[in-house]
Write an enzyme that holds these catalytic residues in place. Structure first.
Site, PDB file in Angstrom:
ATOM      1  N   GLU A 173       0.607  -1.125   0.185  1.00 35.14           N
ATOM      2  CA  GLU A 173      -0.092  -0.239  -0.073  1.00 35.14           C
ATOM      3  C   GLU A 173       0.902   1.319   0.139  1.00 35.14           C
ATOM      4  OE1 GLU A 173      -3.460   0.162   2.696  1.00 35.14           O
ATOM      5  OE2 GLU A 173      -4.307  -1.701   2.153  1.00 35.14           O
ATOM      6  N   GLU A 292      -5.793  -8.427  -0.501  1.00 33.54           N
ATOM      7  CA  GLU A 292      -6.735  -7.640   0.998  1.00 33.54           C
ATOM      8  C   GLU A 292      -8.059  -7.468   0.796  1.00 33.54           C
ATOM      9  OE1 GLU A 292      -5.189  -4.793   3.718  1.00 33.54           O
ATOM     10  OE2 GLU A 292      -2.451  -5.290   3.082  1.00 33.54           O
TER      11      GLU A 292
END
Ligand code: AHR
Length: 505
Positions: A173, A292
């Site tokens: 991320e 995710e």
């Protein structure tokens, strides 16, 4: 009664069910590791300190791949802290979750846990505070035989054989301002390319995942994928997607339609990756690692009352999942399966306690959350080829996504067992849905399995599996199913997830 018609044909397939689609995620975060999978003092702990009860439940879920060790955690992690004699490992602060990492569970312990579960490791490297050299050192430690500095270090630590980890995430991320070492797409694209090429020179057999967008609503979404892949296409194999959904302001209708967003997210990332492929005249295709995804009530406080900064294994985002959440998770799984030609890795986040499929209490019991049921069923029953499902469904209105199908579906065909598996959701909160499934092209005439997850007498859509009532929400037989002349009819209760399998007589 709401209505839907599905048409399936063995000639119309998306592709084989990707083995790695049904993965999960173990992050050094909250109580996922400590008192989740690892608790040496627990009555069920084995010789490695692994919780036997959690291990057993994990084996039932059978995640095909498990991402480790983060998540936001990895962007500040020094992997060297987590190897070697336990008594020499340092306690370190984890800035991402403002807790203390004891490093009593590390690389060797995770490897041993993964082997006991029978799952593949997907390892993330720190491209937040560290970079190319450390990623290469870690790969040398895990994948080279011996005779070099880091491979010999592993051997000295008692692990003679290489861990042979094939799947690697190039950071986590890094598009997010919350990420330690947050980067622009250009900065990250260059780093991913350089690190990926250097890692491949150590082990050409590894597969690499570049960081994609942390959600479709990121301001940089689209531009991020395009720039990152422009710079790193030659060096990587996958681009990641992350997505979390929650019910906001009591808008259950929009929440139940979350898979519309996931479908769009996947389609748009595929389009972007293919545009970069065309522009760069590349032959290979970049697929998606949706590593995710889940329901996560992000608008609620992350830390439980009483948690202090720098606690060890604090209660962080221990969401307790309801029937509604399980139904939404069923639609998210449908979305992943429908895109199985391009989404070839999936990792539900996370395995235990932290937005977990499972829950466990220190010194106490472990149990399955509601969302574990659709995951487990699909993991085991989606086999063979994914079928294209032509759906004509009644619609319902949502604020976020306009009119949405009441019935959401995915399906697989296993030629070896002559079985069609249908994964069905009724999003209507008050009415049952009658689903007619045309299966005329298949030689199937018998319903061999039909199970449903829905509220039972006295329950409502908010019912959860909590401490002291672990099995309130589970699967029960679905009665209203039949097949006549190649047409199956299934009646789904209001707000429900179901699996129906039909096979040769
Ligand atoms: O899974 C919880 C967190 O969500 C992860 O650490 C991070 O990658 C994401 O934002």
């Amino acid at each position: 009664m709401r209505n839907a018609r599905l048409t399936l044909d063995p000639a119309f397939t998306v592709g084989p069910v990707p083995h790695r689609l049904f993965g999960s995620f173990v992050e050094h975060m909250g109580r996922c590791v400590y008192t989740g999978i690892f608790e040496p003092d627990h009555p069920t702990a084995d010789e490695d300190g692994l919780r036997g009860d959690v291990l057993e439940l994990t084996k039932q879920l059978a995640p095909t791949v498990v991402r480790y060790p983060g998540g936001n955690f990895v962007s500040g992690f020094d992997w060297e802290d987590s190897v070697g004699p336990r008594e020499e490992r340092p306690r370190r602060i984890d800035r991402a979750w403002r807790s203390v990492e004891t490093n009593q569970f590390g690389l060797a312990e995770f490897d041993s846990w993964a082997r006991k579960v029978g799952t593949e490791t997907m390892m993330a490297v720190n491209l937040g505070t560290r970079g190319l050299q450390d990623a290469c050192n870690l790969l040398e430690y895990t994948n080279l035989n011996s005779g070099t500095k880091y491979s010999d270090l592993r051997v000295a630590h008692g692990t003679k054989d290489p861990l042979d980890i094939k799947l690697w995430c190039l950071g986590n991320e890094l598009d997010g301002p919350w990420q330690t070492g947050h980067k622009t797409a250009h900065e990250y694209g260059r780093l991913a390319a350089e690190t990926g090429m250097a890692m491949r020179s150590i082990d050409p057999d590894i597969e690499l995942v570049a960081v994609g967008s942390s959600s479709r609503s990121m301001p940089t979404f689209g531009e991020w994928e395009s720039t990152v892949l422009d710079l790193s296409y030659h060096a990587v194999d996958y681009i990641s997607c992350h997505a979390y959904y929650e019910e906001k302001d009591g808008d259950a209708a929009s929440f139940l339609a979350s898979a519309v967003d996931m479908d769009l997210f996947i389609d748009q990332v595929v389009a972007t990756a293919d545009a970069v492929r065309a522009k760069g005249k590349h032959n290979k295709r970049i697929n998606i690692s949706f590593d995710e995804w889940n329901v996560w009530y992000q608008s609620r406080p992350h830390h439980a009352p009483g948690v202090q900064p720098w606690d060890v294994a604090p209660r962080v985002i221990e969401d307790e999942y309801s029937i509604t959440d399980a139904v939404v998770v069923g639609t998210l799984l449908n979305s992943l399966l429908r895109h199985a030609d391009r989404v070839t890795i999936g990792a539900q986040a996370q395995l235990v306690n932290v937005i977990g499929l499972l829950r466990s209490e220190a010194g106490g019991e472990a149990w399955k959350q509601t969302i574990a049921h659709p995951f487990e069923q699909m993991r085991h029953l989606a086999t063979g080829d994914v079928l294209r499902v032509a759906t004509t469904s009644d619609k319902y209105e949502t604020d976020k996504f306009g009119d949405v199908d009441v019935v959401d579906a995915s399906a697989t065909w296993n030629d070896d067992t002559s079985t069609v598996s249908l994964f069905l959701v009724n999003r209507d909160q008050s009415e049952a849905a009658s689903v007619e499934v045309s299966l005329r092209g298949f030689d199937v005439s018998k319903v061999v399995n039909a199970k449903v997850l829905a509220a039972t007498e006295g329950q409502d859509r908010h019912t959860t599996n909590a401490t002291g009532s672990h099995d309130q929400v589970g699967l029960r037989p679905l009665q209203d199913v039949s097949i006549v002349d190649g047409v199956a009819t299934v009646v789904l209760p209001p707000l429900s997830w179901a699996v129906v399998q039909v096979a040769k007589a």
